[in-house]
Design an enzyme around this catalytic site. Structure first.
Site, PDB file in Angstrom:
ATOM      1  N   GLU A 417      45.606 -21.266 -27.932  1.00  0.00           N
ATOM      2  CA  GLU A 417      45.217 -20.423 -26.866  1.00  0.00           C
ATOM      3  C   GLU A 417      44.563 -21.672 -26.011  1.00  0.00           C
ATOM      4  O   GLU A 417      43.489 -21.937 -26.325  1.00  0.00           O
ATOM      5  CB  GLU A 417      44.351 -19.328 -27.082  1.00  0.00           C
ATOM      6  N   CYS A 451      38.978 -20.154 -19.092  1.00  0.00           N
ATOM      7  CA  CYS A 451      40.300 -20.430 -19.404  1.00  0.00           C
ATOM      8  C   CYS A 451      41.300 -19.789 -18.049  1.00  0.00           C
ATOM      9  O   CYS A 451      41.991 -20.518 -17.562  1.00  0.00           O
ATOM     10  CB  CYS A 451      40.935 -20.200 -20.655  1.00  0.00           C
TER      11      CYS A 451
HETATM   12  P1  NAD Z   1      37.852 -28.174 -27.568  1.00  0.00           P
HETATM   13  O1  NAD Z   1      39.204 -28.524 -27.609  1.00  0.00           O
HETATM   14  O2  NAD Z   1      36.869 -29.341 -27.308  1.00  0.00           O
HETATM   15  O3  NAD Z   1      37.174 -27.585 -28.861  1.00  0.00           O
HETATM   16  C1  NAD Z   1      37.472 -26.333 -29.261  1.00  0.00           C
HETATM   17  C2  NAD Z   1      37.182 -26.446 -30.884  1.00  0.00           C
HETATM   18  O4  NAD Z   1      38.024 -27.397 -31.621  1.00  0.00           O
HETATM   19  C3  NAD Z   1      35.906 -26.639 -31.257  1.00  0.00           C
HETATM   20  O5  NAD Z   1      35.350 -25.844 -32.267  1.00  0.00           O
HETATM   21  C4  NAD Z   1      35.949 -28.103 -31.919  1.00  0.00           C
HETATM   22  O6  NAD Z   1      34.708 -28.332 -32.521  1.00  0.00           O
HETATM   23  C5  NAD Z   1      37.204 -27.989 -32.450  1.00  0.00           C
HETATM   24  N1  NAD Z   1      37.927 -29.239 -32.431  1.00  0.00           N
HETATM   25  C6  NAD Z   1      37.706 -30.421 -31.712  1.00  0.00           C
HETATM   26  N2  NAD Z   1      38.676 -31.376 -32.272  1.00  0.00           N
HETATM   27  C7  NAD Z   1      39.285 -30.933 -33.383  1.00  0.00           C
HETATM   28  C8  NAD Z   1      40.256 -31.379 -34.371  1.00  0.00           C
HETATM   29  N3  NAD Z   1      40.789 -32.554 -34.109  1.00  0.00           N
HETATM   30  N4  NAD Z   1      40.636 -30.622 -35.226  1.00  0.00           N
HETATM   31  C9  NAD Z   1      40.207 -29.353 -35.535  1.00  0.00           C
HETATM   32  N5  NAD Z   1      39.115 -29.056 -34.501  1.00  0.00           N
HETATM   33  C10 NAD Z   1      38.845 -29.560 -33.380  1.00  0.00           C
HETATM   34  O7  NAD Z   1      37.542 -27.051 -26.517  1.00  0.00           O
HETATM   35  P2  NAD Z   1      36.241 -26.683 -25.768  1.00  0.00           P
HETATM   36  O8  NAD Z   1      35.848 -27.873 -24.919  1.00  0.00           O
HETATM   37  O9  NAD Z   1      35.264 -26.263 -26.856  1.00  0.00           O
HETATM   38  O10 NAD Z   1      36.873 -25.613 -24.885  1.00  0.00           O
HETATM   39  C11 NAD Z   1      37.043 -25.412 -23.739  1.00  0.00           C
HETATM   40  C12 NAD Z   1      38.510 -25.337 -23.757  1.00  0.00           C
HETATM   41  O11 NAD Z   1      38.975 -24.091 -24.206  1.00  0.00           O
HETATM   42  C13 NAD Z   1      39.176 -25.355 -22.259  1.00  0.00           C
HETATM   43  O12 NAD Z   1      40.232 -26.057 -22.090  1.00  0.00           O
HETATM   44  C14 NAD Z   1      39.646 -23.792 -21.935  1.00  0.00           C
HETATM   45  O13 NAD Z   1      40.517 -23.548 -21.078  1.00  0.00           O
HETATM   46  C15 NAD Z   1      39.955 -23.348 -23.271  1.00  0.00           C
HETATM   47  N6  NAD Z   1      39.832 -22.023 -23.481  1.00  0.00           N
HETATM   48  C16 NAD Z   1      41.147 -21.310 -23.510  1.00  0.00           C
HETATM   49  C17 NAD Z   1      40.991 -20.086 -23.951  1.00  0.00           C
HETATM   50  C18 NAD Z   1      42.484 -19.126 -24.000  1.00  0.00           C
HETATM   51  O14 NAD Z   1      42.193 -18.159 -24.545  1.00  0.00           O
HETATM   52  N7  NAD Z   1      43.304 -19.855 -23.597  1.00  0.00           N
HETATM   53  C19 NAD Z   1      39.739 -19.244 -23.898  1.00  0.00           C
HETATM   54  C20 NAD Z   1      38.613 -19.852 -23.856  1.00  0.00           C
HETATM   55  C21 NAD Z   1      38.794 -21.457 -23.614  1.00  0.00           C
END
Ligand code: NAD
Length: 704
Positions: A417, A451
C-alpha cells in the site's frame, strides 16, 4: 484508566484449554460476553462472563434452562443463576464435535432470546417425546437429553458445597462427572527451542536470535488462534472496540505526542475509522471467512466444489508514520480475525511506544498472538529475512520496491500500500462552495500527510477564477496548532525529512514560475507549515509529479473531459481520485476511465471511509487490496476443494488411454461446447458411453 486497572487487578485469571489465558471476573471490560447487555432478567446484579464458546445470548440460554431444571434449594443447592459455571461449560464444550457444538449454540441462543414460557414449553414438550412419531420424537428426546445432561453435569460436578469444607458437591452426592482435558494436537517444538510464552524476547531493535524467538512465539500464536472459531476471535474484537472507545482521549494524547497532528484529525481519521473497521469485522467477518460454495461444471457432475478460507500463518505488518494507530490496528485485527499470528513493526518515527500492546492486552489478547517489534528499516529487513507467511506493507514506493525485491528472493507474498499523487477534477457544473471546502480538507487534512491527499487540483477553466478566489479565502481562515481541545484545523508536520521534501518541491516550483497564493510567510524550516495554495503550476514541476506529502494544494485549469482524463492519468501513481460534477453520469463515465484504485464522486477521500469497500492502488501506488471481504481474503489462504464420492468409479481422464476413449472424449467436447438439442443429446449419449467404457477398461487395463 485507573478504574480499569483496579478492576483488572481484582480479576481471577483462569487457564482454559487451548492455552487461552482468559480472564474470568466481574465487571471487567475484557473479552467478556456481557450479560448485563442482554435483556436477561435472571442474572444477579451486573455480572460479566467470558466464554470461549458461547455468546452472551447463549449464556443467557444456559442460565434460563438451569433455572428451570434446577431452580435451587436454599443453602445446600444454590440457585443456578449464582453459580460460576462459565469456566466449566467452556471445558465441557471443548469436547464437543464442531457440528454438535454449532447445533447446541443455536439452540442455547434461541432459548436465550425466547421468553421463559417458551423454554418451559420446549422442555415440557421434550418430555413428551414418546407421544410423537419418531421423526419428531427423536429430536425432542435429543434436546431433552442434551440440555439435561449439560445442566446436571455442570451443576453436580463443579459446584462447591456451602458448608465451608471446600468440597465439590459431587463429593457429597458420590458421583463425579469429571471433565478431563482432551489431548490437543499442539505443534511440537524440540525441547530446547520451545520459547516460553511468558519470557519476552527483546522487542526493541531485536537481534537475529530475538527475531527467531519472536517467530517461534508467533507459531504458538498461530496454533492458538487457529483453534478459535471466528466467533471466538470476534469476542476479542468486540472487547478491543470497547477499550478503544472508552480510552480514546488517552490514545489521542499519545497519537498527538508522536505525530503532532490536530486533535480532530486524530479523532476522525484514526479513532473513528478504526471503530468503523472493527464494526465491519464484527458484522461481516463471519460470512467473509466462511467456506465459499462455488458451482461445479457439468463435466464434473456429482462432485461438490468449495473454497476454504484459511489462515496463512504469521503475517508481518510494516507501517508508516502518518496514521500510526490506524495503520496498526486495521491490519493487525484483520490478520487476527482471519486466524493469523501477527508481527507488527511500526515506523521508528511514530512508534506510539507501548500503546498497541496495552490496548490489545486490555482486550484480552495474548502477547504472542500479536507482537509489536520496534526498530527502523534494518529491523524490518531482518523480520522479512526470518520468512513470514505474508508481508503487509504500507509506506513509500522506494521502500515498497526494496521489500518486494527481498520478498521475491524467498517468494513471500507481499501486499504493498504505497504513495499517491491524487487528482481532484472539478467540472463547471459542480457545486463550487462544496467542492472548494472538499478540496481544502482533502489537501490539508492530517497536514497533507495522507496517501490519498489531493495533490493535483484540476478546475474547469470556466469556473477557475471563482473557485481559486474562494479557495484562497477559505484557506486563509484555517487555524493551526497542536491543540488539546480539537479546535485547530491543522496540526504540524510529523517529521523533519518531510518538511525538507515540501521545501524542495516548493522552491523548485517557485523557481519555475509557480505563484504562492497562500502560505508565502513559511520560512521553509518550521514544522508548522501553513496551508499553501499554488497557482500557475505546470506538469514538469516535482510538486505536480512527485508525492509532496505536505499541506500544499497546487491547482490548474482544464478545458474538456477528454483532456482532464488524460492529464489525471498522466502520473506514475494511481491510488485515488475525485470527480466533482452536477452530472452524475458524466462523473461516473470519468471515474471509469481513471487509472486508480479508488474514486470518490462529489466527495473526497471517502472510499476509504467505507470498510466494506476494497482499498489499494494501481501503478506505483501498490499491489493488492485490503479492507472489505477482499481484505479478509488478503490475509487468507483460499484453498480450493473438490469433494467426490468414495465410489468404485474410474474417471474418464484417468489411465488407460485408447483410441476409443480419445474419440468418445472428442465427441463429448462437441456435446459440451456446441449449442442446440443435437449437441445436448450427443453430450448425454457420449458421456454415458465414455463413463461405461472408462469404468470397464479402468478396472481391467487389458480390455482397452
Ligand atoms: P517508509 O517507506 O519510509 O517507511 C514505512 C515503514 O517501512 C517504516 O516502518 C520503516 O521503518 C520501514 N522500512 C523502511 N525501510 C525498510 C526496509 N528496507 N525493509 C523493511 N522495512 C523498511 O514510509 P513512511 O515515510 O513511513 O510513510 C509515508 C509513505 O507511506 C508515503 O509515501 C505515503 O503515501 C505512504 N502511505 C500509503 C498508504 C496507503 O494505504 N497506500 C497509507 C499511508 C501511507
Amino acid at each position: 484508566m485507573e478504574t480499569i486497572v483496579n478492576k483488572l487487578d481484582s480479576a481471577t485469571h483462569v487457564k482454559v484449554p487451548g492455552n487461552l489465558d482468559m480472564q474470568y471476573c466481574e465487571n471487567h471490560p475484557g473479552p467478556s460476553t456481557m450479560i448485563a447487555k442482554v435483556p436477561y432478567p435472571l442474572a444477579q446484579g451486573k455480572r460479566e462472563f467470558i466464554s470461549k464458546h458461547l455468546s452472551s445470548l447463549a449464556i443467557g440460554g444456559v442460565m434460563r434452562i438451569g433455572e428451570v431444571l434446577l431452580p435451587g434449594e436454599g443453602e445446600k443447592f444454590p440457585a443456578f443463576k449464582n453459580t460460576d459455571f462459565i469456566k466449566h461449560i467452556d471445558r465441557m464444550l471443548d469436547f464437543m464435535e464442531k457440528e454438535d457444538l454449532d447445533g447446541l449454540k443455536i439452540l442455547l441462543t434461541f432459548l436465550g432470546i425466547m421468553p421463559n414460557f417458551v423454554t418451559l414449553f420446549i422442555l415440557w414438550l421434550s418430555e413428551k417425546d414418546q407421544s410423537f412419531p419418531t421423526l419428531l420424537g427423536a429430536p425432542l428426546r435429543m434436546i431433552s437429553i442434551g440440555l439435561k445432561g449439560m445442566i446436571f453435569t455442570l451443576y453436580y460436578s463443579n459446584i462447591e458445597d456451602t458448608e465451608g469444607k471446600g468440597e465439590k458437591i459431587h463429593h457429597n452426592i458420590g458421583y463425579n462427572a469429571k471433565i478431563v482435558k482432551k489431548e490437543q494436537n499442539l505443534p511440537k517444538f524440540p525441547e530446547t527451542v520451545v520459547p516460553s510464552l511468558n519470557q519476552l524476547p527483546n522487542l526493541v531493535n531485536p537481534n537475529v536470535e530475538d527475531i527467531a524467538h519472536i517467530y517461534l512465539r508467533a507459531k504458538q500464536g498461530e496454533a492458538d488462534i487457529g483453534r478459535m472459531s471466528i466467533t471466538q476471535r470476534l469476542t476479542y474484537i468486540a472487547a478491543l472496540k470497547r477499550v478503544i472507545l472508552n480510552r480514546r482521549e488517552e490514545i489521542i494524547d499519545i497519537i498527538q505526542r508522536d505525530t503532532k497532528k490536530a486533535r480532530t484529525d486524530a479523532l476522525v481519521s484514526e479513532i473513528f475509522s478504526i471503530l468503523d473497521h472493527l464494526d465491519f469485522l464484527l458484522k461481516a467477518a463471519r460470512k467473509g471467512l466462511s467456506d465459499i460454495h462455488v458451482k461445479t461444471p457439468v463435466a464434473l457432475m456429482g462432485k461438490k466444489s468449495r473454497v476454504f478460507v484459511e489462515p496463512m500463518g504469521t503475517i508481518l505488518v510494516i507501517s508508516p508514520w502518518n496514521y500510526p494507530f490506524y495503520q496498526a490496528i486495521v491490519p493487525i485485527t484483520t490478520s487476527f480475525v482471519a486466524g493469523n499470528a501477527t508481527i507488527y513493526k511500526p515506523s521508528e518515527y511514530t512508534p506510539l511506544t507501548g500503546l498497541v500492546e496495552q490496548i490489545l492486552d486490555e482486550s484480552g489478547f495474548n502477547n504472542y498472538w500479536v507482537q509489536v517489534v520496534y526498530g527502523d528499516g534494518k529491523v524490518g529487513q531482518n523480520l522479512i529475512a526470518a520468512h513470514p507467511d505474508k508481508i503487509f506493507f504500507t509506506g513509500s514506493v522506494a521502500t515498497g520496491q526494496k521489500i518486494m525485491s527481498m520478498a521475491s528472493q524467498q517468494l513471500i507474498p507481499v501486499e504493498l500500500e504505497l504513495g499517491g499523487k491524487d487528482p481532484m477534477i472539478v467540472f463547471e457544473d459542480a457545486n463550487i462552495e462544496r467542492a472548494v471546502s472538499g478540496a481544502l480538507w482533502g489537501g490539508m487534512t492530517n497536514t497533507g500527510q495522507s496517501c490519498t491527499a489531493i495533490e493535483r487540483l484540476y478546475v474547469h477553466s470556466s469556473i477557475y477564477e471563482k473557485f481559486r478566489e474562494l479557495l484562497i479565502f477559505k484557506a486563509r481562515q484555517l487555524t493551526q496548532g497542536q491543540d488539546l481541545e480539537g479546535d485547530s484545523d491543522m496540526g504540524l508536520m510529523t517529521t523533519e525529512m518531510q518538511v525538507a521534501v515540501v521545501k524542495k518541491h516548493l522552491d523548485e516550483a517557485k523557481q519555475l514560475g509557480a505563484r504562492v497564493e497562500v502560505g508565502l510567510d513559511w520560512d521553509g524550516l518550521n514544522a508548522k507549515i501553513p496551508p499553501i495554495i499554488l497557482d500557475n503550476v505546470s506538469d514538469n514541476m516535482a510538486i505536480w509529479r512527485e508525492e509532496t506529502f505536505g499541506p500544499v494544494l497546487p491547482l490548474m485549469p482544464f478545458d474538456d473531459e477528454a483532456e482532464v482524463i488524460h492529464l489525471a492519468n498522466d502520473s506514475e501513481y494511481g491510488l485515488s481520485a475525485s470527480v466533482w460534477s452536477g452530472d452524475t453520469e458524466r462523473a461516473i463515465r470519468v471515474a471509469r476511465q481513471l487509472k486508480t484504485g479508488n474514486v470518490s464522486i462529489n466527495n473526497v477521500m471517502v472510499t476509504e471511509g467505507n470498510h466494506y469497500l476494497p482499498f489499494g492502488g494501481v501503478k506505483k501506488s501498490g499491489i493488492g487490496r485490503y479492507k472489505g471481504v477482499w481484505g479478509l481474503h488478503a490475509f487468507s489462504n483460499l484453498k480450493s476443494v473438490v469433494i467426490d464420492a468414495n465410489s468404485p468409479k474410474i474417471e474418464a481422464n484417468w489411465y488407460p488411454y485408447s483410441k476409443t476413449k480419445y474419440q468418445l472424449f472428442s465427441k463429448l467436447l462437441d456435446g459440451l461446447y456446441k449449442s442446440g438439442p443435437k449437441a445436448l443429446l450427443g453430450f448425454v449419449v457420449n458421456g454415458l458411453k465414455l463413463e461405461m467404457y472408462s469404468n470397464k477398461v479402468g478396472k481391467d487395463f487389458t480390455k482397452r
